[in-house]
Design an enzyme around this catalytic site. Structure first.
Site, mmCIF file in Angstrom:
data_model
loop_
_atom_site.group_PDB
_atom_site.id
_atom_site.type_symbol
_atom_site.label_atom_id
_atom_site.label_comp_id
_atom_site.label_asym_id
_atom_site.label_seq_id
_atom_site.Cartn_x
_atom_site.Cartn_y
_atom_site.Cartn_z
ATOM 1 N N TYR A 74 31.223 13.382 -45.035
ATOM 2 C CA TYR A 74 30.364 14.603 -45.065
ATOM 3 C C TYR A 74 29.188 14.523 -44.422
ATOM 4 O O TYR A 74 28.659 15.076 -42.916
ATOM 5 C CB TYR A 74 30.149 15.995 -45.913
ATOM 6 C CG TYR A 74 29.660 17.069 -45.527
ATOM 7 C CD1 TYR A 74 30.576 18.461 -45.190
ATOM 8 C CD2 TYR A 74 28.362 17.353 -46.546
ATOM 9 C CE1 TYR A 74 29.499 19.167 -44.577
ATOM 10 C CE2 TYR A 74 27.655 18.390 -45.986
ATOM 11 C CZ TYR A 74 28.724 19.678 -45.572
ATOM 12 O OH TYR A 74 28.416 21.159 -44.967
ATOM 13 N N SER A 110 23.789 20.477 -41.840
ATOM 14 C CA SER A 110 22.838 20.890 -43.422
ATOM 15 C C SER A 110 22.350 19.890 -43.893
ATOM 16 O O SER A 110 21.495 19.158 -43.506
ATOM 17 C CB SER A 110 25.229 20.215 -44.060
ATOM 18 O OG SER A 110 24.254 19.831 -45.247
#
Ligand SMILES: NC(=O)c1ccc[n+]([C@@H]2O[C@H](COP(=O)([O-])OP(=O)(O)OC[C@H]3O[C@@H](n4cnc5c(N)ncnc54)[C@H](OP(=O)(O)O)[C@@H]3O)[C@@H](O)[C@H]2O)c1
Length: 263
Positions: free
Chosen positions: A146, A133
């Protein structure tokens, strides 16, 4: 083999790879959704299979990989895609959530790769693609757990790249910005939200995955604005951090109540 094939990016990649003639073995926890993916995938690739598996459980992963190798004889490509997200201040995030994110996004990839690698090494061939990501390249506000899971995935991937390249096995990371999937359904309205015009269509991510399988590049960042941001951060870290702080600080609020107990 692709993890997280029951939805979003994984489902799109599974469908697109099947359309190109691949036999796809996918996994996820939701059997009902896997059935939907299987229906799509089998239109082009009738031998493909979907298996219920929680990638955060090393034993389930071992038996899934044994079944896939038993049924299909080999795994050419492993796509570690399964992931969960969050957007919340760290101080308000309970330990259970943090552990689930690390277990799924990082350890899930570790468990799958550990189970698949002996088969790839024996054949001196294979490709491991990790869906990371932009949050694995840039520390975004309210995504500490995250970001940690995706930074871990990136560092682990770079180290593995050097270990596996001489053995004939490629490692790649694909780092998308915000993608139009159900990923953020539980935190869609929390700040800082991505501007709608910066959101990447799921088909573009699937195309990037297919391209990386062809050109075997180590890192792909998409879309272009994110690649630019990431390069800016790499080359001018202090300047970039100051810019990001200006954008992020208006979204930082004093927590109403901070308890001493993390849970
Ligand atoms: N959407 C974004 O904005 C975005 C941006 C950058 C990177 N990514 C990354 O892209 C990947 C896919 O996300 P997405 O956008 O496609 O999200 P999604 O639509 O929510 O799909 C996530 C997939 O992961 C699976 N999954 C989650 N936990 C799992 C577990 N413990 N074991 C097995 N499968 C599990 C889900 O299946 P079950 O629920 O059936 O288990 C689902 O198939 C993730 O790694 C995410 O971090 C997403």
């Amino acid at each position: 083999m692709i993890t997280g094939a029951s939805n979003g990016i994984g489902k799109q990649v599974a469908t697109d790879l099947a359309a190109r003639g691949a036999i796809v073995a996918g996994c996820g926890r939701s059997i009902e959704r896997l059935r939907d993916t299987l229906k799509e995938v089998r239109r082009a690739s009738p031998s493909s299979a979907m298996i219920g598996c929680d990638v955060g459980d090393a034993e389930q992963v071992q038996s899934m990989v044994a079944k896939i190798v038993g049924d299909f004889g080999k795994i050419d490509v492993l796509i570690n895609n399964a992931g969960v997200g969050m957007r919340k201040p760290f101080i308000e995030t309970d330990l259970k959530t943090i552990e689930e994110i690390i277990r799924t996004n990082y350890l899930g990839a570790v468990y799958c790769t550990k189970a698949v690698l002996p088969h790839m090494i024996a054949r001196r061939a294979g490709h491991v693609v990790n869906i990371s990501s932009g949050a694995g390249l840039i520390g975004a506000l309210n995504m500490a757990a995250y970001c940690a899971s995706k930074f871990a995935l990136n560092g682990w991937s770079e180290s593995l790249y050097h270990e596996l390249k001489p053995l004939g096995i490629d490692v790649s990371i694909v780092c998308p910005g915000p993608v139009q999937t159900e990923f953020s359904r539980d935190f869609r309205d929390s700040q800082p939200k991505a501007a709608p015009n910066l959101i990447v269509p799921v088909e573009a991510v699937a195309q990037a995955v297919i391209k990386v399988l062809e050109n075997k590049h180590f890192e792909v960042v998409l879309p272009r604005w994110l690649a630019l941001m990431s390069s800016l951060r790499r080359h001018f870290p202090s300047f970039f951090r100051a810019l990001a702080q200006r954008r992020f600080r208006r979204h930082v609020a004093l927590p109403g109540k901070i308890s001493g107990n993390a849970d």
